[in-house]
Enzyme design. Sequence first.
Site, PDB file in Angstrom:
ATOM      1  N   SER A  86     -56.914 -55.726 -84.810  1.00 38.81           N
ATOM      2  CA  SER A  86     -56.585 -54.975 -86.028  1.00 38.81           C
ATOM      3  C   SER A  86     -55.353 -55.463 -86.796  1.00 38.81           C
ATOM      4  CB  SER A  86     -56.378 -53.500 -85.660  1.00 38.81           C
ATOM      5  OG  SER A  86     -55.175 -53.350 -84.920  1.00 38.81           O
ATOM      6  N   THR A 133     -62.022 -50.557 -92.869  1.00 34.88           N
ATOM      7  CA  THR A 133     -60.727 -50.574 -93.556  1.00 34.88           C
ATOM      8  C   THR A 133     -60.864 -50.764 -95.069  1.00 34.88           C
ATOM      9  OG1 THR A 133     -58.702 -51.879 -93.764  1.00 34.88           O
ATOM     10  CG2 THR A 133     -60.620 -53.057 -92.982  1.00 34.88           C
ATOM     11  N   ASP A 134     -59.855 -50.313 -95.795  1.00 39.78           N
ATOM     12  CA  ASP A 134     -59.837 -50.556 -97.246  1.00 39.78           C
ATOM     13  C   ASP A 134     -59.568 -52.026 -97.566  1.00 39.78           C
ATOM     14  OD1 ASP A 134     -57.137 -50.676 -96.533  1.00 39.78           O
ATOM     15  OD2 ASP A 134     -56.475 -49.100 -97.914  1.00 39.78           O
ATOM     16  N   GLU A 135     -59.110 -52.792 -96.549  1.00 38.74           N
ATOM     17  CA  GLU A 135     -58.772 -54.199 -96.829  1.00 38.74           C
ATOM     18  C   GLU A 135     -59.991 -55.020 -97.221  1.00 38.74           C
ATOM     19  OE1 GLU A 135     -55.987 -56.176 -94.387  1.00 38.74           O
ATOM     20  OE2 GLU A 135     -54.843 -54.366 -93.997  1.00 38.74           O
ATOM     21  N   TYR A 159     -58.668 -61.139 -90.843  1.00 32.85           N
ATOM     22  CA  TYR A 159     -58.963 -59.781 -90.337  1.00 32.85           C
ATOM     23  C   TYR A 159     -59.895 -59.055 -91.307  1.00 32.85           C
ATOM     24  CZ  TYR A 159     -58.341 -54.726 -89.914  1.00 32.85           C
ATOM     25  OH  TYR A 159     -58.573 -53.366 -89.834  1.00 32.85           O
ATOM     26  N   SER A 162     -63.360 -60.393 -91.309  1.00 31.16           N
ATOM     27  CA  SER A 162     -64.146 -60.031 -90.119  1.00 31.16           C
ATOM     28  C   SER A 162     -64.617 -58.575 -90.204  1.00 31.16           C
ATOM     29  CB  SER A 162     -63.333 -60.274 -88.836  1.00 31.16           C
ATOM     30  OG  SER A 162     -62.267 -59.353 -88.722  1.00 31.16           O
ATOM     31  N   LYS A 163     -63.779 -57.704 -90.762  1.00 29.24           N
ATOM     32  CA  LYS A 163     -64.204 -56.304 -90.921  1.00 29.24           C
ATOM     33  C   LYS A 163     -65.289 -56.221 -92.001  1.00 29.24           C
ATOM     34  CE  LYS A 163     -62.725 -53.069 -89.122  1.00 29.24           C
ATOM     35  NZ  LYS A 163     -63.012 -52.397 -87.813  1.00 29.24           N
ATOM     36  N   ASN A 188     -53.986 -47.338 -94.720  1.00 30.85           N
ATOM     37  CA  ASN A 188     -53.035 -47.532 -93.604  1.00 30.85           C
ATOM     38  C   ASN A 188     -52.728 -46.236 -92.879  1.00 30.85           C
ATOM     39  OD1 ASN A 188     -52.613 -49.866 -95.417  1.00 30.85           O
ATOM     40  ND2 ASN A 188     -51.066 -50.391 -93.890  1.00 30.85           N
ATOM     41  N   PRO A 305     -48.772 -64.938 -95.862  1.00 28.75           N
ATOM     42  CA  PRO A 305     -49.712 -65.689 -96.713  1.00 28.75           C
ATOM     43  C   PRO A 305     -50.874 -64.787 -97.141  1.00 28.75           C
ATOM     44  CG  PRO A 305     -49.305 -66.848 -94.626  1.00 28.75           C
ATOM     45  CD  PRO A 305     -48.653 -65.502 -94.508  1.00 28.75           C
TER      46      PRO A 305
HETATM   47  P1  NAD Z   1     -55.570 -50.971 -82.345  1.00 24.26           P
HETATM   48  O1  NAD Z   1     -55.362 -52.436 -82.436  1.00 24.26           O
HETATM   49  O2  NAD Z   1     -54.404 -50.083 -82.096  1.00 24.26           O
HETATM   50  O3  NAD Z   1     -56.638 -50.643 -81.194  1.00 24.26           O
HETATM   51  C1  NAD Z   1     -57.810 -51.381 -81.041  1.00 24.26           C
HETATM   52  C2  NAD Z   1     -58.359 -51.102 -79.645  1.00 24.26           C
HETATM   53  O4  NAD Z   1     -59.575 -51.875 -79.494  1.00 24.26           O
HETATM   54  C3  NAD Z   1     -57.418 -51.534 -78.513  1.00 24.26           C
HETATM   55  O5  NAD Z   1     -57.295 -50.501 -77.564  1.00 24.26           O
HETATM   56  C4  NAD Z   1     -58.101 -52.751 -77.907  1.00 24.26           C
HETATM   57  O6  NAD Z   1     -57.861 -52.906 -76.520  1.00 24.26           O
HETATM   58  C5  NAD Z   1     -59.556 -52.453 -78.206  1.00 24.26           C
HETATM   59  N1  NAD Z   1     -60.372 -53.687 -78.217  1.00 24.26           N
HETATM   60  C6  NAD Z   1     -60.089 -54.860 -78.842  1.00 24.26           C
HETATM   61  N2  NAD Z   1     -61.058 -55.759 -78.593  1.00 24.26           N
HETATM   62  C7  NAD Z   1     -61.986 -55.132 -77.820  1.00 24.26           C
HETATM   63  C8  NAD Z   1     -63.219 -55.523 -77.264  1.00 24.26           C
HETATM   64  N3  NAD Z   1     -63.703 -56.768 -77.460  1.00 24.26           N
HETATM   65  N4  NAD Z   1     -63.913 -54.641 -76.527  1.00 24.26           N
HETATM   66  C9  NAD Z   1     -63.429 -53.380 -76.326  1.00 24.26           C
HETATM   67  N5  NAD Z   1     -62.255 -52.952 -76.821  1.00 24.26           N
HETATM   68  C10 NAD Z   1     -61.541 -53.817 -77.568  1.00 24.26           C
HETATM   69  O7  NAD Z   1     -56.316 -50.562 -83.688  1.00 24.26           O
HETATM   70  P2  NAD Z   1     -56.251 -49.206 -84.509  1.00 24.26           P
HETATM   71  O8  NAD Z   1     -55.142 -49.272 -85.473  1.00 24.26           O
HETATM   72  O9  NAD Z   1     -56.362 -48.077 -83.577  1.00 24.26           O
HETATM   73  O10 NAD Z   1     -57.605 -49.352 -85.352  1.00 24.26           O
HETATM   74  C11 NAD Z   1     -58.832 -48.826 -84.871  1.00 24.26           C
HETATM   75  C12 NAD Z   1     -59.935 -49.193 -85.852  1.00 24.26           C
HETATM   76  O11 NAD Z   1     -59.618 -48.660 -87.137  1.00 24.26           O
HETATM   77  C13 NAD Z   1     -60.134 -50.686 -86.042  1.00 24.26           C
HETATM   78  O12 NAD Z   1     -61.500 -50.941 -86.163  1.00 24.26           O
HETATM   79  C14 NAD Z   1     -59.413 -50.985 -87.352  1.00 24.26           C
HETATM   80  O13 NAD Z   1     -59.998 -52.085 -88.002  1.00 24.26           O
HETATM   81  C15 NAD Z   1     -59.637 -49.693 -88.107  1.00 24.26           C
HETATM   82  N6  NAD Z   1     -58.597 -49.378 -89.096  1.00 24.26           N
HETATM   83  C16 NAD Z   1     -57.298 -49.235 -88.725  1.00 24.26           C
HETATM   84  C17 NAD Z   1     -56.344 -48.873 -89.685  1.00 24.26           C
HETATM   85  C18 NAD Z   1     -54.896 -48.695 -89.353  1.00 24.26           C
HETATM   86  O14 NAD Z   1     -54.089 -48.485 -90.257  1.00 24.26           O
HETATM   87  N7  NAD Z   1     -54.494 -48.749 -88.089  1.00 24.26           N
HETATM   88  C19 NAD Z   1     -56.728 -48.678 -91.014  1.00 24.26           C
HETATM   89  C20 NAD Z   1     -58.069 -48.887 -91.346  1.00 24.26           C
HETATM   90  C21 NAD Z   1     -59.003 -49.203 -90.388  1.00 24.26           C
HETATM   91  O1  DAU Z   2     -55.159 -50.865 -94.982  1.00 20.03           O
HETATM   92  C1  DAU Z   2     -55.665 -50.659 -93.694  1.00 20.03           C
HETATM   93  C2  DAU Z   2     -55.078 -51.668 -92.746  1.00 20.03           C
HETATM   94  O2  DAU Z   2     -53.718 -51.299 -92.550  1.00 20.03           O
HETATM   95  C3  DAU Z   2     -55.796 -51.738 -91.412  1.00 20.03           C
HETATM   96  O3  DAU Z   2     -57.117 -52.163 -91.617  1.00 20.03           O
HETATM   97  C4  DAU Z   2     -55.087 -52.676 -90.436  1.00 20.03           C
HETATM   98  O4  DAU Z   2     -55.710 -52.624 -89.175  1.00 20.03           O
HETATM   99  C5  DAU Z   2     -53.649 -52.214 -90.315  1.00 20.03           C
HETATM  100  O5  DAU Z   2     -52.934 -53.117 -89.481  1.00 20.03           O
HETATM  101  C6  DAU Z   2     -52.982 -52.124 -91.691  1.00 20.03           C
HETATM  102  O6  DAU Z   2     -52.835 -53.438 -92.273  1.00 20.03           O
HETATM  103  P1  DAU Z   2     -51.493 -53.860 -93.052  1.00 20.03           P
HETATM  104  O7  DAU Z   2     -51.389 -55.319 -93.058  1.00 20.03           O
HETATM  105  O8  DAU Z   2     -51.402 -53.149 -94.360  1.00 20.03           O
HETATM  106  O9  DAU Z   2     -50.404 -53.178 -92.065  1.00 20.03           O
HETATM  107  P2  DAU Z   2     -49.010 -53.712 -91.496  1.00 20.03           P
HETATM  108  O10 DAU Z   2     -48.375 -52.533 -90.804  1.00 20.03           O
HETATM  109  O11 DAU Z   2     -49.129 -54.972 -90.745  1.00 20.03           O
HETATM  110  O12 DAU Z   2     -48.196 -53.992 -92.827  1.00 20.03           O
HETATM  111  C7  DAU Z   2     -47.988 -52.982 -93.796  1.00 20.03           C
HETATM  112  C8  DAU Z   2     -47.221 -53.602 -94.954  1.00 20.03           C
HETATM  113  O13 DAU Z   2     -45.912 -53.942 -94.495  1.00 20.03           O
HETATM  114  C9  DAU Z   2     -47.830 -54.892 -95.458  1.00 20.03           C
HETATM  115  O14 DAU Z   2     -47.633 -54.965 -96.863  1.00 20.03           O
HETATM  116  C10 DAU Z   2     -47.019 -55.989 -94.774  1.00 20.03           C
HETATM  117  C11 DAU Z   2     -45.654 -55.357 -94.637  1.00 20.03           C
HETATM  118  N1  DAU Z   2     -44.844 -55.763 -93.466  1.00 20.03           N
HETATM  119  C12 DAU Z   2     -45.430 -55.675 -92.222  1.00 20.03           C
HETATM  120  C13 DAU Z   2     -44.715 -56.043 -91.099  1.00 20.03           C
HETATM  121  C14 DAU Z   2     -45.366 -55.963 -89.736  1.00 20.03           C
HETATM  122  C15 DAU Z   2     -43.531 -56.178 -93.617  1.00 20.03           C
HETATM  123  O15 DAU Z   2     -42.994 -56.207 -94.753  1.00 20.03           O
HETATM  124  N2  DAU Z   2     -42.829 -56.534 -92.508  1.00 20.03           N
HETATM  125  C16 DAU Z   2     -43.364 -56.508 -91.240  1.00 20.03           C
HETATM  126  O16 DAU Z   2     -42.665 -56.873 -90.261  1.00 20.03           O
END
Ligand code: NAD
Ligand code: DAU
Length: 370
Positions: A86, A133-135, A159, A162-163, A188, A305
Amino acid sequence: MQSVLITGGAGFIGQNLVHAWRAARPDDRLVVVDAMTYAANVRSLEPLMKEGSIVFVRGDIKDAALIRRLFDKHQFTRVAHLAAESHVDRSIVDPEAFLQTNVLGTFTLLKAALDAWRASGTIDRARFLHVSTDEVYGSLGPSDTAFLESSPYRPNSPYAASKAASDHLVRSFVATYAMPALITNCSNNYGPYQHPEKLIPLMIIHALEGKPLPVYGDGSNVRDWLHVSDHCDALMSVIERGRVGETYNVGGGNERNNRDVVGLICDTLNSAFAADQNLASRFPSCPAALAKSCRSLIAFVTDRPGHDHRYAIDATKLATELGSRCSVGFEAGLRQTIHWYLDQEAWWRDVTSGAYQAWIDKNYGFRIAV
Ligand code: NAD
Ligand code: DAU
């Protein structure tokens, strides 16, 4: 009563969903499958495992034989699919695992569910929720309107690509095989149990340890912050009451740029230290321990990037069709989250040791202050 498979249930959103589901639907059988990558943590699930109210299986969603066995044994009627790689920065450094898990893993799970539901004749009452995800929609300009479910797919990171690929697979299974699947695309998340590689926990922990707060580029990038409890409520509504084959956007309605988010974290920490003298002795390296502003730690560093400039979600469909709306305001949610990390020092110290430290060196070692 449903028999529910939650994939990725040891991750950030997964753990929150397991607890929310257990509380909301105590009669359902919950089975968690998780490969236990670096992002997983089962501490919060251990009490539920011990009392027998969930079944935890360490396993990979790419393991077709394992997933088939789990379907045979538990006769799932619901799948909430959250397992994924993720983290965008990791996908830039090393994209292969993202394709393996997010694309092939999703395919394996879809195929196993379809085969099982066809064979048991239960496909009419089964549901498969794919959490995305919205990404996938790419990046918005400052005055663009928010993403709709009909917005074109324009993923910019490995990422997001792939989603996007996994969303397309789900869609194709609905159209081709009448798979009873639904997709959510959310913004997020933040809240308890988030891995400290993500923006909000990383900044909280760095500030407590007196380390630089690395803001990518000029910090003007905007995210739409969604409290994980609101997200979990939306997921449970969609899987039960959403229309099969449909996509639902889930957003927080809280657009903030990264500079403002980091500034707010700093100010909230300063207020917390001013209100609780014990914090200064627990976290002596934090500038707040010396009554100095945590903002002094902010460091603008080399940009990510392909860094998407802005995400914003239009969640009208979710609200009008299912009555599901966010209830947690960003300031209150952030304050609660910061206090969670202050109270759960043992949790994040555990997570930030070892392998996690190696990742920090790899991702931030080359980033220079700009
Ligand atoms: P996370 O990285 O915290 O957790 C992902 C979990 O998936 C982990 O426990 C990991 O061990 C497990 N995993 C990874 N590969 C695996 C595999 N091959 N088989 C079984 N388990 C596996 O992610 P998260 O933030 O909890 O996100 C959960 C879902 O929500 C993801 O699909 C992510 O794309 C989506 N999502 C997350 C966010 C966000 O802001 N965190 C936003 C939008 C969508
Ligand atoms: O929008 C949904 C997505 O949000 C999910 O699909 C992803 O799984 C989740 O990781 C998240 O992606 P982002 O890239 O937006 O989240 P991240 O927390 O990595 O970064 C949030 C913003 O902060 C982004 O603009 C990058 C910036 N950032 C991030 C880190 C880790 C920094 O400026 N400094 C940092 O060290």
